[in-house]
Design a protein around this motif. Structure first.
Motif, PDB file in Angstrom:
ATOM      1  N   MET A  82      33.575 -54.903  16.361  1.00  0.00           N
ATOM      2  CA  MET A  82      32.868 -55.392  15.173  1.00  0.00           C
ATOM      3  C   MET A  82      33.393 -56.747  14.722  1.00  0.00           C
ATOM      4  O   MET A  82      32.675 -57.504  14.058  1.00  0.00           O
ATOM      5  CB  MET A  82      32.949 -54.363  14.053  1.00  0.00           C
ATOM      6  N   VAL A  83      34.628 -57.076  15.075  1.00  0.00           N
ATOM      7  CA  VAL A  83      35.128 -58.426  14.796  1.00  0.00           C
ATOM      8  C   VAL A  83      34.226 -59.458  15.470  1.00  0.00           C
ATOM      9  O   VAL A  83      33.913 -60.506  14.907  1.00  0.00           O
ATOM     10  CB  VAL A  83      36.582 -58.573  15.291  1.00  0.00           C
ATOM     11  N   SER A  84      33.783 -59.124  16.672  1.00  0.00           N
ATOM     12  CA  SER A  84      32.918 -60.036  17.419  1.00  0.00           C
ATOM     13  C   SER A  84      31.449 -59.927  17.034  1.00  0.00           C
ATOM     14  O   SER A  84      30.721 -60.930  17.061  1.00  0.00           O
ATOM     15  CB  SER A  84      33.057 -59.772  18.924  1.00  0.00           C
ATOM     16  N   PHE A  85      31.006 -58.727  16.683  1.00  0.00           N
ATOM     17  CA  PHE A  85      29.564 -58.500  16.597  1.00  0.00           C
ATOM     18  C   PHE A  85      29.051 -58.133  15.201  1.00  0.00           C
ATOM     19  O   PHE A  85      27.873 -57.859  15.043  1.00  0.00           O
ATOM     20  CB  PHE A  85      29.160 -57.435  17.609  1.00  0.00           C
ATOM     21  N   TYR A  86      29.929 -58.136  14.198  1.00  0.00           N
ATOM     22  CA  TYR A  86      29.436 -58.070  12.828  1.00  0.00           C
ATOM     23  C   TYR A  86      29.883 -59.344  12.129  1.00  0.00           C
ATOM     24  O   TYR A  86      31.037 -59.504  11.761  1.00  0.00           O
ATOM     25  CB  TYR A  86      29.954 -56.841  12.083  1.00  0.00           C
ATOM     26  N   ARG A  87      28.935 -60.272  11.984  1.00  0.00           N
ATOM     27  CA  ARG A  87      29.218 -61.584  11.420  1.00  0.00           C
ATOM     28  C   ARG A  87      28.259 -61.828  10.252  1.00  0.00           C
ATOM     29  O   ARG A  87      27.273 -62.562  10.385  1.00  0.00           O
ATOM     30  CB  ARG A  87      29.052 -62.678  12.459  1.00  0.00           C
ATOM     31  N   PRO A  88      28.517 -61.188   9.118  1.00  0.00           N
ATOM     32  CA  PRO A  88      27.558 -61.263   8.008  1.00  0.00           C
ATOM     33  C   PRO A  88      27.429 -62.676   7.435  1.00  0.00           C
ATOM     34  O   PRO A  88      28.410 -63.418   7.339  1.00  0.00           O
ATOM     35  CB  PRO A  88      28.154 -60.304   6.978  1.00  0.00           C
ATOM     36  N   THR A  89      26.194 -63.017   7.079  1.00  0.00           N
ATOM     37  CA  THR A  89      25.909 -64.260   6.370  1.00  0.00           C
ATOM     38  C   THR A  89      25.196 -63.904   5.070  1.00  0.00           C
ATOM     39  O   THR A  89      24.883 -62.733   4.813  1.00  0.00           O
ATOM     40  CB  THR A  89      25.004 -65.177   7.207  1.00  0.00           C
ATOM     41  N   LYS A  90      24.917 -64.885   4.261  1.00  0.00           N
ATOM     42  CA  LYS A  90      24.221 -64.629   2.992  1.00  0.00           C
ATOM     43  C   LYS A  90      22.847 -64.024   3.243  1.00  0.00           C
ATOM     44  O   LYS A  90      22.381 -63.153   2.502  1.00  0.00           O
ATOM     45  CB  LYS A  90      24.091 -65.935   2.210  1.00  0.00           C
ATOM     46  N   GLN A  91      22.201 -64.438   4.317  1.00  0.00           N
ATOM     47  CA  GLN A  91      20.865 -63.941   4.636  1.00  0.00           C
ATOM     48  C   GLN A  91      20.902 -62.681   5.490  1.00  0.00           C
ATOM     49  O   GLN A  91      20.138 -61.733   5.271  1.00  0.00           O
ATOM     50  CB  GLN A  91      20.076 -65.032   5.391  1.00  0.00           C
ATOM     51  N   ARG A  92      21.811 -62.629   6.471  1.00  0.00           N
ATOM     52  CA  ARG A  92      21.817 -61.535   7.451  1.00  0.00           C
ATOM     53  C   ARG A  92      23.156 -60.790   7.348  1.00  0.00           C
ATOM     54  O   ARG A  92      24.179 -61.264   7.830  1.00  0.00           O
ATOM     55  CB  ARG A  92      21.614 -62.108   8.864  1.00  0.00           C
ATOM     56  N   TYR A  93      23.135 -59.606   6.727  1.00  0.00           N
ATOM     57  CA  TYR A  93      24.399 -58.920   6.452  1.00  0.00           C
ATOM     58  C   TYR A  93      24.314 -57.394   6.533  1.00  0.00           C
ATOM     59  O   TYR A  93      25.329 -56.711   6.480  1.00  0.00           O
ATOM     60  CB  TYR A  93      24.900 -59.305   5.057  1.00  0.00           C
ATOM     61  N   LYS A  94      23.120 -56.837   6.678  1.00  0.00           N
ATOM     62  CA  LYS A  94      22.969 -55.386   6.617  1.00  0.00           C
ATOM     63  C   LYS A  94      23.247 -54.712   7.967  1.00  0.00           C
ATOM     64  O   LYS A  94      23.045 -55.308   9.031  1.00  0.00           O
ATOM     65  CB  LYS A  94      21.573 -55.012   6.124  1.00  0.00           C
ATOM     66  N   ILE A  95      23.713 -53.467   7.892  1.00  0.00           N
ATOM     67  CA  ILE A  95      24.007 -52.656   9.077  1.00  0.00           C
ATOM     68  C   ILE A  95      23.163 -51.396   9.025  1.00  0.00           C
ATOM     69  O   ILE A  95      23.142 -50.697   8.008  1.00  0.00           O
ATOM     70  CB  ILE A  95      25.498 -52.265   9.126  1.00  0.00           C
ATOM     71  N   ILE A  96      22.477 -51.108  10.120  1.00  0.00           N
ATOM     72  CA  ILE A  96      21.671 -49.892  10.219  1.00  0.00           C
ATOM     73  C   ILE A  96      22.423 -48.861  11.052  1.00  0.00           C
ATOM     74  O   ILE A  96      22.897 -49.145  12.151  1.00  0.00           O
ATOM     75  CB  ILE A  96      20.297 -50.183  10.848  1.00  0.00           C
ATOM     76  N   MET A  97      22.546 -47.648  10.503  1.00  0.00           N
ATOM     77  CA  MET A  97      23.177 -46.542  11.214  1.00  0.00           C
ATOM     78  C   MET A  97      22.428 -45.261  10.851  1.00  0.00           C
ATOM     79  O   MET A  97      21.555 -45.261   9.978  1.00  0.00           O
ATOM     80  CB  MET A  97      24.658 -46.420  10.844  1.00  0.00           C
ATOM     81  N   GLU A  98      22.758 -44.164  11.519  1.00  0.00           N
ATOM     82  CA  GLU A  98      22.111 -42.899  11.206  1.00  0.00           C
ATOM     83  C   GLU A  98      22.843 -42.191  10.073  1.00  0.00           C
ATOM     84  O   GLU A  98      24.043 -42.369   9.899  1.00  0.00           O
ATOM     85  CB  GLU A  98      22.043 -41.997  12.449  1.00  0.00           C
ATOM     86  N   GLU A  99      22.107 -41.396   9.293  1.00  0.00           N
ATOM     87  CA  GLU A  99      22.759 -40.634   8.237  1.00  0.00           C
ATOM     88  C   GLU A  99      23.670 -39.565   8.854  1.00  0.00           C
ATOM     89  O   GLU A  99      23.423 -39.063   9.945  1.00  0.00           O
ATOM     90  CB  GLU A  99      21.723 -39.945   7.337  1.00  0.00           C
ATOM     91  N   LYS A 100      24.731 -39.263   8.152  1.00  0.00           N
ATOM     92  CA  LYS A 100      25.688 -38.249   8.578  1.00  0.00           C
ATOM     93  C   LYS A 100      26.159 -38.489  10.012  1.00  0.00           C
ATOM     94  O   LYS A 100      26.247 -37.567  10.823  1.00  0.00           O
ATOM     95  CB  LYS A 100      25.100 -36.850   8.428  1.00  0.00           C
ATOM     96  N   ALA A 101      26.440 -39.751  10.315  1.00  0.00           N
ATOM     97  CA  ALA A 101      27.059 -40.074  11.598  1.00  0.00           C
ATOM     98  C   ALA A 101      28.435 -39.422  11.640  1.00  0.00           C
ATOM     99  O   ALA A 101      28.946 -38.939  10.618  1.00  0.00           O
ATOM    100  CB  ALA A 101      27.188 -41.590  11.754  1.00  0.00           C
ATOM    101  N   PHE A 102      29.042 -39.394  12.811  1.00  0.00           N
ATOM    102  CA  PHE A 102      30.383 -38.824  12.896  1.00  0.00           C
ATOM    103  C   PHE A 102      31.267 -39.513  11.861  1.00  0.00           C
ATOM    104  O   PHE A 102      31.226 -40.735  11.721  1.00  0.00           O
ATOM    105  CB  PHE A 102      30.955 -39.003  14.305  1.00  0.00           C
ATOM    106  N   PRO A 103      32.048 -38.751  11.084  1.00  0.00           N
ATOM    107  CA  PRO A 103      32.790 -39.344   9.963  1.00  0.00           C
ATOM    108  C   PRO A 103      33.595 -40.585  10.311  1.00  0.00           C
ATOM    109  O   PRO A 103      33.646 -41.538   9.522  1.00  0.00           O
ATOM    110  CB  PRO A 103      33.687 -38.189   9.504  1.00  0.00           C
ATOM    111  N   SER A 104      34.223 -40.611  11.480  1.00  0.00           N
ATOM    112  CA  SER A 104      35.023 -41.784  11.839  1.00  0.00           C
ATOM    113  C   SER A 104      34.176 -43.042  11.869  1.00  0.00           C
ATOM    114  O   SER A 104      34.622 -44.119  11.452  1.00  0.00           O
ATOM    115  CB  SER A 104      35.707 -41.566  13.197  1.00  0.00           C
ATOM    116  N   ASP A 105      32.936 -42.929  12.337  1.00  0.00           N
ATOM    117  CA  ASP A 105      32.037 -44.086  12.337  1.00  0.00           C
ATOM    118  C   ASP A 105      31.696 -44.504  10.913  1.00  0.00           C
ATOM    119  O   ASP A 105      31.618 -45.707  10.603  1.00  0.00           O
ATOM    120  CB  ASP A 105      30.747 -43.765  13.103  1.00  0.00           C
TER     121      ASP A 105
END
Length: 420
Positions: free
Chosen positions: A113-136
């Motif tokens: 995620m250091v490499s692939f989550y690079r939030p900006t003012k415009q693009r910052y949201k993350i989509i995941m599934e509900e009740k994913a494995f707790p560690s995630d």
């Protein structure tokens, strides 16, 4: 295929099984003097019998060579991790250069995620599934906070519909479309740990890329279980643990996929260490980082050789058999298990609801309506090693490498005995 709920029929299926002899390449725990019926390969795979030999090799080299084992051992330690790339590539559908082994799963997801989550003012949201494995859930929320953002404002969860137990592909794709240009990352579990559903990773990846997001996958329950084509699907990154379907031992090392398009980039955000430095210059102790020209650039520290040894032993078996053969048996043995469950339910008047959809791998998750944890304890006491998830779900994962059709029949008889 017309299955039968008889011992002789199950024995015939085993006799015709081209993988039948691989069962004897694994150690089985025993209960009441008999091999257990092992349904928890989705939590910890059984120990391959060849694992001890691989570990003993390292121990002998350590005893006889000490530090010189890094270069003089038959399987030299300094490049030990490189032996995994060729073996893992066909399992996850990657080029060997796109695969590496390091750390553990959640650690690797953080590093990726250091490499692939690079939030900006415009693009910052993350989509995941509900009740994913707790560690995630913990990992993603902590990454968001690390960037000074609020998880409540950033994380968008795709939910199951009211009264349904699985995710609908159209809902995932619609969510990606709606978040659109605000979406920085799609990061989901390729196989849901709770219900056993295999998501359409190809379609979801395509949708994420179309809105300009990075797409990554947690393949903890997918690697060694389902067909993967990470390179062909244009996935950006993925990580998986090795101790479930890949039988490497408790808490063992994680595998990573990084798409080749991100290799040879010096300016990509990345936490770096000397084992990701140019292999040919690593021991010159230079001050400036020169990344390896492949996924190994994401390596941070030298590899834990004793941990990797049993993983390499298991991959020897995967190389012999190949994923197509494992998937062929997986489909048949899971279908037979489903048949046995339905047969026993009709005989005892039980209400066993399989909540795993047809898009599945090895796992069946079963709602035991009207039953409490007493049934789970009964199964365990009678040699059925299974997994309980609250409120009343039992997860059954017959691993193709070592589970037999007779195991499925025996399980049915034990289950039937609970109601008699």
């Amino acid at each position: 295929m017309q299955f039968q709920n008889t011992l002789s029929y199950a024995q015939q299926l085993d006799q015709n099984d081209p993988l039948k002899n691989y069962r004897y390449k694994f150690h089985f725990p025993k209960v009441n003097g008999k091999d257990v019926i092992y349904f928890t390969g989705n939590s910890l795979g059984l120990q391959p019998k060849n694992a001890k030999k691989y570990v003993d090799e390292v121990m002998t080299d350590w005893a006889e060579l000490a530090v010189e084992g890094h270069f003089q051992a038959e399987k030299a330690w300094w490049d030990y991790h490189e032996r995994f790339s060729e073996k893992l590539a066909p399992i996850v559908g990657a080029k060997p250069s796109e695969v590496t082994v390091m750390n553990t799963l959640t650690v690797n997801l953080h590093l990726l995620m250091v490499s692939f989550y690079r939030p900006t003012k415009q693009r910052y949201k993350i989509i995941m599934e509900e009740k994913a494995f707790p560690s995630d859930q913990y990992m993603i929320a902590s990454q968001v906070r690390f960037h000074g953002l609020s998880p409540e404002e950033v994380i968008v969860e795709v939910k199951k519909r009211e009264g349904e137990h699985h995710f609908r592909l159209e809902d995932i794709l619609q969510t990606i479309k709606e978040v659109g240009e605000e979406c920085a990352l799609v990061l989901m579990g390729g196989v849901n740990y709770y219900n056993g559903q295999v998501l359409d990773m190809e379609s979801i990846t395509k949708a994420g890329k179309e809105v300009g997001a990075f797409v990554g996958w947690d393949l903890a329950h997918a690697a060694g279980n389902v067909e993967l084509k990470l390179h062909e699907w244009n996935v950006d990154f993925a990580a998986w643990c090795s101790y479930k379907y890949m039988n490497s031992g408790p808490g063992n090392a994680s595998g990573c996929f990084i798409n080749e398009k991100y290799h040879n980039q010096k300016d990509i955000p990345r936490f770096e260490g000397w084992w990701g430095h140019n292999k040919e210059r690593r021991f010159l102790m230079e001050p400036e980082f020169q990344p390896e020209p492949n996924a190994n650039a994401w390596q941070v520290s030298n590899a834990p050789i004793l941990a990797l040894a049993p993983y390499l032993a298991s991959l020897e078996l995967f190389e012999e058999v190949g994923m197509p053969a494992l998937i062929q048996k997986r489909d048949k043995i899971v279908a037979y298990l489903e048949f046995i469950l339905q047969e026993i339910a009709s005989e005892v008047g039980g209400d066993f609801e399989i909540i795993t959809p047809k898009e599945r791998g090895t796992q069946l998750s079963v709602f035991l309506h009207g039953q409490g944890k007493e049934l789970f304890h009964y199964l365990m006491k009678n040699g059925v090693i299974t997994d309980w998830r609250e409120p009343n779900v039992i997860r059954l994962a017959p691993a193709a490498f070592y589970c037999s059709y007779v195991d499925m029949w025996r399980f049915g008889q034990v289950l039937k005995g609970y109601f008699s």
